[in-house]
Design a protein around this motif. Structure first.
Motif, short mmCIF file in Angstrom:
data_model
loop_
_atom_site.label_atom_id
_atom_site.label_comp_id
_atom_site.label_asym_id
_atom_site.label_seq_id
_atom_site.Cartn_x
_atom_site.Cartn_y
_atom_site.Cartn_z
N ALA A 13 0.75 0.72 -8.59
CA ALA A 13 -0.40 -0.35 -8.94
C ALA A 13 -1.64 -0.34 -7.63
CB ALA A 13 0.06 -2.18 -8.84
N TRP A 14 -2.79 -0.30 -7.92
CA TRP A 14 -3.71 -0.30 -7.12
C TRP A 14 -4.08 -1.47 -6.16
CZ3 TRP A 14 -7.35 2.79 -6.11
CH2 TRP A 14 -8.95 2.72 -5.24
N THR A 74 -2.79 1.18 -12.31
CA THR A 74 -1.92 1.47 -12.36
C THR A 74 -1.80 3.28 -12.36
OG1 THR A 74 -0.48 -0.10 -13.50
CG2 THR A 74 0.43 1.76 -12.87
N THR A 77 1.43 9.13 -11.56
CA THR A 77 2.73 9.23 -11.76
C THR A 77 2.45 10.52 -11.21
OG1 THR A 77 4.11 9.57 -13.90
CG2 THR A 77 4.25 7.31 -12.74
#
Length: 216
Positions: A13-14, A74, A77
């Motif tokens: 998450a940022w 977010t 990945t």
């Protein structure tokens, strides 16, 4: 340049990324700095709005900002190879989501909008309380998921805007669906006509199964 490993922030998450590392993390993951990404998003938002929602073309800066927030809330990945393509894809998603929400709000919350006979089948059932509305929402979602023909299923999924709380089901027009999927309106009409029969049967099967489960 930070010597700390940056791959650990993939999928994070940022808000979890330390502020001092954010510029390096963005550059590491996207291959470009945040200012450049944001500027590119603002430029491309004009073109996306012109094509998908021209009534909001003046809101391109807001759309670009919302897109960047969604894109970094977010982090991806995995590292991004083509950041420009990702920005355009997320812009398109943001514009379509905003338009669907706006369209749904303008129609009749709390009331169902029928599409062929499929939703009429649902309207035969009581929908006054939350539990029943959610049950009807589940019936429709399960029926939609059962359609195996890919393009027909895509048209039907694009047709329905279903409130999370089950309070209403909105139905997009043929033109709106055609624009969303980049199909011709003639193709959408043909697939919806075929899909109506399949969906009606699937809804009835779902309702029959539910009624059988409720019968002692």
């Amino acid at each position: 340049m930070s010597t700390e490993p940056l791959d650990e922030w993939l999928g994070a998450a940022w808000s979890e990324v330390p502020e001092r590392l954010r510029p390096a993390v963005v550059d590491h993951i996207f291959g470009v700095d945040l200012v450049t990404m944001s500027s590119y998003a603002a430029i491309k938002a004009r073109y996306v709005l012109d094509r998908l929602d021209p009534d909001r073309r003046g809101d391109f800066e807001d759309v670009a900002q919302d897109t960047m927030v969604e894109l970094t809330a977010t982090l991806p990945t995995e590292r991004i190879r083509h950041w420009k393509a990702l920005v355009i894809k997320r812009l398109q998603w943001q514009v379509l989501q905003d338009r669907r929400s706006r369209t749904a709000e303008k129609r009749h919350p709390g009331r169902r909008v029928d599409y062929e006979s499929a939703v009429l089948v649902l309207e035969d059932h009581r929908s006054g309380d939350v539990e029943e509305r959610l049950a009807d929402r589940t019936v429709l979602l399960n029926a939609l998921a059962s359609i195996t023909h890919a393009e027909t299923a895509a048209v039907l999924r694009a047709t329905f805007v279903i409130a999370e709380d089950g309070s209403y089901t909105d139905v997009l027009t043929t033109g709106e669906v055609a624009q969303d999927l980049r199909f011709s309106q003639q193709k959408v009409k043909r697939l919806r006509a075929a899909g109506a029969k399949l969906l009606r049967a699937a809804v009835r099967a779902q309702l029959d199964e539910r009624d059988n489960e409720e019968t002692p």
